[in-house]
Design a protein around this motif. Structure first.
Motif, short mmCIF file in Angstrom:
data_model
loop_
_atom_site.label_atom_id
_atom_site.label_comp_id
_atom_site.label_asym_id
_atom_site.label_seq_id
_atom_site.Cartn_x
_atom_site.Cartn_y
_atom_site.Cartn_z
N UNK B 55 0.95 -1.07 0.28
CA UNK B 55 -0.07 0.14 -0.07
C UNK B 55 0.75 1.31 -0.06
N UNK B 56 1.50 1.36 -1.07
CA UNK B 56 2.47 2.43 -1.06
C UNK B 56 2.30 3.44 -2.18
N UNK B 57 2.43 4.91 -1.90
CA UNK B 57 2.74 5.69 -3.02
C UNK B 57 1.94 7.15 -2.61
N UNK B 58 2.36 8.17 -3.33
CA UNK B 58 1.91 9.13 -3.01
C UNK B 58 0.59 9.51 -3.79
N UNK B 59 -0.61 9.68 -3.12
CA UNK B 59 -1.89 9.89 -3.83
C UNK B 59 -2.39 11.06 -4.31
N UNK B 60 -1.87 12.15 -3.70
CA UNK B 60 -2.04 13.60 -4.03
C UNK B 60 -1.06 14.22 -3.29
N UNK B 61 -0.37 15.17 -4.14
CA UNK B 61 0.43 16.24 -3.51
C UNK B 61 0.33 17.47 -4.35
N UNK B 62 -0.06 18.76 -3.38
CA UNK B 62 -0.10 20.01 -4.00
C UNK B 62 0.72 20.68 -3.46
N UNK B 69 -1.25 13.65 0.45
CA UNK B 69 -1.93 12.46 0.95
C UNK B 69 -1.18 11.36 0.56
N UNK B 70 -0.88 10.24 1.22
CA UNK B 70 -0.23 9.10 0.84
C UNK B 70 -0.73 7.85 1.32
N UNK B 71 -0.55 6.72 0.83
CA UNK B 71 -1.05 5.40 1.30
C UNK B 71 -0.10 4.93 2.55
N UNK B 72 -0.68 4.19 3.34
CA UNK B 72 -0.41 3.73 4.79
C UNK B 72 1.29 3.39 4.56
N UNK B 73 1.33 2.33 3.66
CA UNK B 73 2.65 1.60 3.64
C UNK B 73 3.68 2.48 2.87
N UNK B 74 3.57 3.72 2.59
CA UNK B 74 4.64 4.47 1.84
C UNK B 74 5.94 4.86 3.14
N UNK B 75 7.12 4.56 2.72
CA UNK B 75 8.17 4.71 3.39
C UNK B 75 8.40 6.42 3.81
N UNK B 76 8.64 6.70 5.09
CA UNK B 76 8.70 7.77 5.33
C UNK B 76 9.83 8.56 4.54
N UNK B 77 10.93 7.86 4.44
CA UNK B 77 12.06 8.33 3.82
C UNK B 77 11.58 8.84 2.33
N UNK B 78 10.71 7.99 1.55
CA UNK B 78 10.24 8.42 0.20
C UNK B 78 9.43 9.62 0.29
N UNK B 79 8.57 9.74 1.15
CA UNK B 79 7.69 10.92 1.49
C UNK B 79 8.45 12.34 1.43
N UNK B 80 9.56 12.22 2.41
CA UNK B 80 10.36 13.46 2.67
C UNK B 80 11.18 13.72 1.36
N UNK B 81 11.46 12.72 0.47
CA UNK B 81 12.30 12.93 -0.59
C UNK B 81 11.42 13.69 -1.66
#
Lengths: 468, 356
Positions: B55-62, B69-81
């Protein structure tokens, strides 16, 4: 799952009032005038009168009332200053209005830890007056001089939310009396505690439906070295909103950014006797910080607004000038209400993603124009939250219907744009339908939680989550 | 998208089947905080594993909205990047566990990092969530706007619930712009003096974004607008820390040598001004509100607990399972906890909140 709540019979009520009298004597009041005063909040004037009003003075007294009420299955409606807006205080099924206005002690003031503990009846202005000499202040400022218990119960916010957050962010812990009459404490003095579920935030915003908040541990802030207020008119509402979006993007820590639309400015100029103001969409701003920081923020903000058609700044640095300005903002409701004599009014509360704000306000304006009602708009632009003050003639049934329709449409539009029907006023009774639209099945979980924590449904029944 | 929905449906049907057969489920994200797993479920061979990794990935980012908005299994490091590219950050600075930590696990464990005392905790940045509860139903709480008071604040109730209420499948988070300037200064001070400095400088409105005292040195990270950081440097002096980003990353990820024996550590939360407990190898962060104490023996731990209790604080073994941390709560609050849990998880699919 649950049956619809039924009004307790007259005999049960009479017996309970008798029992309350034994404990509380003259602090149990059944006169018509006092009951009527506890039958409604602000906003819509619809009233539903409680059977009795009780004025407890301690946690133990609140617990005693709840034990009696729970045993007799009589509703209890916590009452602070009576300034909620969504019908939270109406005694739909009669019962006890629990007036906490005698619980006005500041129990602890920890200046080094920047926090305090107050009883629920302390108002925000009382708190600020009593702590002024310490150089600290409490920033949350809904329009009314509300009680802090009521503000916690409705998760209130105000004009400072962009910088200081809302009650959600500033309540560190609570004392709550459960419907069974148990006194519990949530949170601890340890601010960063993370033990167990976050019960504090469950009760903050529960609108008196899960228990009675009797004490609140609050975060305080050091008074900024410099405070500077400013007003800036724009040719278009979009220009004002765009300016705010850019400022937020850049991380300029604005303390207040409030929008008044042209119609609201017209009403406020008349009501608050403002001179030299234009009937144009206008931003009211306030900057907090060190001398250096405030100077820099103002410079950045002027550069941003100039690009969006706002350059005619007026500044207010002296405290009395600032308070006059913010009093005019806080009196926006009264200004709109009194613009046409004899009208009643209520305020909508949509909150949308900030990029959709201008669009949402325009759509709301179109609904208003179509209805022919006089309406003014104010917005907490930094949060995407805005209020349409809808005025109507209480003696013309058609007008009230139109007003209700405008309000329902604005909630729908906001939800359609990815927003919410309520950014700060709450659900009460007016927004139960919109809550279902917005949250779907999650409402069932809310209802289950209400039932689990208040099995007899005595706590403010019929509010926040739909019954039955 | 289809694979994602398939995965959601698998999780839902697994939960429903477990509920029907009286079995348990164990939610596993990146596996970076294994101690949180409850003995009751982890020890049971019957527990079905619900892996959220897919359950990984960015759903929406403005970026203009300051919302992701991200899926629950998205790595924190990926979101930060992703956020860093847009000049933004997760202001609660959660540990990334070398890419393993997921955002769902971060919420479930209420994991915040060095900036927490100055910017807020993970729950302060959660705007809304989607959760699959113990009945296998998909529920949405909150939303993606800055303020929302529609109904009970259940997205925050889920923060810190350690997988006992449901599977976090989506999260909407508030983002903040990265500070324009950052600089860390170091001061040789004993614990008492360090506590005084942390508290006084914060009260005097210095632009502080992190403080840590360890090995007799106080590390203060100033961050904000360039002139404000410069003014703080001139006012507070101290020695410039070279390679500060790496130092804070090591601290945040607990790679610093102080954390070498995590099973001996107690984590104590208290008022920031509480005086330091002497006779322990300790580190202090969050302006004084968080203390780490090496307490190897039961006697040491008892001393920490006693002293914490007197200071009206809260202490648990770091790496204690969630259910053990609940022992710190009053019996009334524990009873409420159990009642709430039963509404999300009536069949007891997820780990229990009372010790068996």
């Amino acid at each position: 799952m649950m049956e619809t709540f039924t009004r307790p019979d007259g005999q049960t009520v009479a017996r309970t009032v008798g029992e309350l009298r034994e404990c509380f004597g003259a602090r149990v009041v059944t006169t018509q005038a006092v009951r009527e005063q506890h039958a409604h909040g602000e906003g819509m004037q619809d009233a539903a009168v409680p059977d009795v009003v009780v004025f407890p003075e301690s946690n133990e007294e609140v617990a005693a009332v709840l034990r009696l009420a729970n045993a007799a299955r009589i509703p209890v409606i916590p009452f602070g200053t009576g300034t909620s807006l969504e019908g939270h205080l109406q005694a739909l099924y009669g019962g006890i209005s629990l007036d906490l206005s005698r619980m006005t002690k500041i129990l602890e003031l920890n200046t080094e830890d920047l926090d305090c503990r107050v009883q629920a009846g302390v108002t925000r202005e009382q708190l600020n007056a009593e702590i002024r000499s310490t150089g600290l202040f409490f920033p949350i400022d809904p329009g009314a001089n509300a009680s802090l218990g009521g503000m916690a119960a409705t998760r209130a916010s105000g004009t400072n939310a962009v910088r200081y957050g809302t009650m959600r962010d500033n309540v560190l812990g609570l004392t709550v009396v459960t419907p069974e009459g148990r006194v519990i404490r949530t949170g601890t003095r340890a601010r960063k505690s993370s033990a167990g579920y976050d019960l504090t935030r469950l009760y903050v915003g529960s609108e008196g439906t899960l228990g009675v908040i009797t004490e609140i541990q609050l975060r305080l802030y050091g008074m900024p070295e410099r405070v500077s207020a400013a007003v800036c008119p724009f040719d278009t509402l979009e220009g004002a909103v765009e300016s705010v979006i850019t400022a937020m993007q850049m991380g300029i820590p604005l303390a207040r950014i409030e929008l008044l639309d042209a119609m609201q400015m017209r009403a406020s100029i008349k009501y608050s006797k403002l001179t030299g103001f234009a009937e144009k969409p206008t931003l009211f701003l306030e900057f907090h910080g060190t001398d250096l920081a405030v100077g820099e923020q103002i410079e950045q903000m002027r550069a941003i607004t100039a690009e969006h058609g706002g350059s005619d700044y007026r500044f207010a640095d002296r405290p009395e000038d600032r308070s006059r300005l913010w009093k005019a903002r806080h009196d926006a409701y009264w200004a709109g209400l009194n613009y046409i004599p004899g009208k009643h009014a209520f305020s909508t509360d949509a909150c949308v993603p900030i990029s959709r704000l201008a669009e949402c306000i325009a759509a709301a304006r179109a609904e208003v124009e179509a209805s022919g009602l006089f309406c003014t708009i104010v917005g907490h632009v930094g949060d995407g939250n805005f209020h349409v003050l809808v005025t109507f003639d209480p003696n013309v049934r058609e007008e009230r219907k139109l007003a209700d329709r405008v309000a329902a449409r604005i909630s729908e539009i906001a939800i359609g744009l990815g927003g919410t029907c309520t950014g700060e006023h709450g659900i009460g009774i007016h927004k139960l339908d919109a809550l279902k639209q917005e949250h779907g099945e999650a409402v069932e979980v809310m209802r289950a939680i209400k039932h689990a924590l208040d099995p007899n449904d005595i706590m403010n029944p019929g509010k926040t989550v739909p019954l039955g | 998208m289809t694979a994602y929905l398939d995965r959601l449906e698998t999780i839902q049907s697994t939960i429903k089947a477990a509920a029907a057969r009286g079995r348990r489920c164990q939610i596993v994200g990146g596996g970076s905080k294994p101690w949180l797993a409850h003995a009751s479920a982890a020890g049971s061979t019957e527990a079905e594993v619900l892996a959220t990794k897919a359950l990984s990935g960015v759903v929406e980012y403005e970026p203009t909205e300051l919302v992701i908005v991200v899926r629950g299994g998205t790595p924190v490091g990926e979101i930060e990047r992703v956020m860093r590219e847009a000049g933004q950050m997760l202001a609660f600075e959660p540990p990334t566990a070398d890419g393993r930590a997921t955002i769902g696990g971060t919420l479930a464990s209420a994991a915040s990092g060095p900036r927490r005392a100055y910017a807020g905790a993970v729950r302060d940045f959660v705007l809304g969530i989607e959760l699959i509860d113990g009945k296998g139903d998909r529920l949405r709480f909150g939303g993606k706007v800055m303020k929302n008071v529609a109904g009970f604040d259940l997205s925050r109730l889920v923060c810190g619930s350690a997988g006992t209420l449901g599977v976090i499948t989506e999260v909407a988070l508030k983002c903040l712009p990265l500070p324009k300037a950052t600089e860390t200064r170091v001061y040789e001070l004993d614990a008492a003096a360090a506590l005084r400095a942390m508290n006084r400088w914060y009260a005097e409105a210095d632009p502080i974004s992190a403080t840590t005292w360890v090995d007799g040195r106080l590390y203060v990270r100033f961050a904000g607008a360039e002139p404000a950081v410069r003014a703080a440097r001139e006012r507070r002096g101290g020695e410039l820390l070279a390679d500060a980003d790496r130092w804070w990353a090591d601290w945040r990820e607990q790679r610093h040598p102080f954390f070498a024996l995590p099973e001996q550590l107690m984590r104590m939360s208290c008022r920031a001004t509480v005086e330091s407990l002497e006779g322990f190898n300790q580190a202090i962060e969050w302006g004084g509100a968080l203390r780490w104490l090496h307490a190897a023996t039961e006697e040491d731990r008892a001393r920490v607990r006693y002293w914490t209790h007197r200071a009206k604080g809260y202490a648990t073994r770091w790496h204690a399972p969630f259910v053990e941390t609940l022992n710190e709560l009053s019996p009334e609050v524990r009873a409420l906890t159990a009642r709430l849990k039963a509404q999300f998880d009536p069949y007891g699919v997820f780990p229990a909140v009372v010790s068996s």
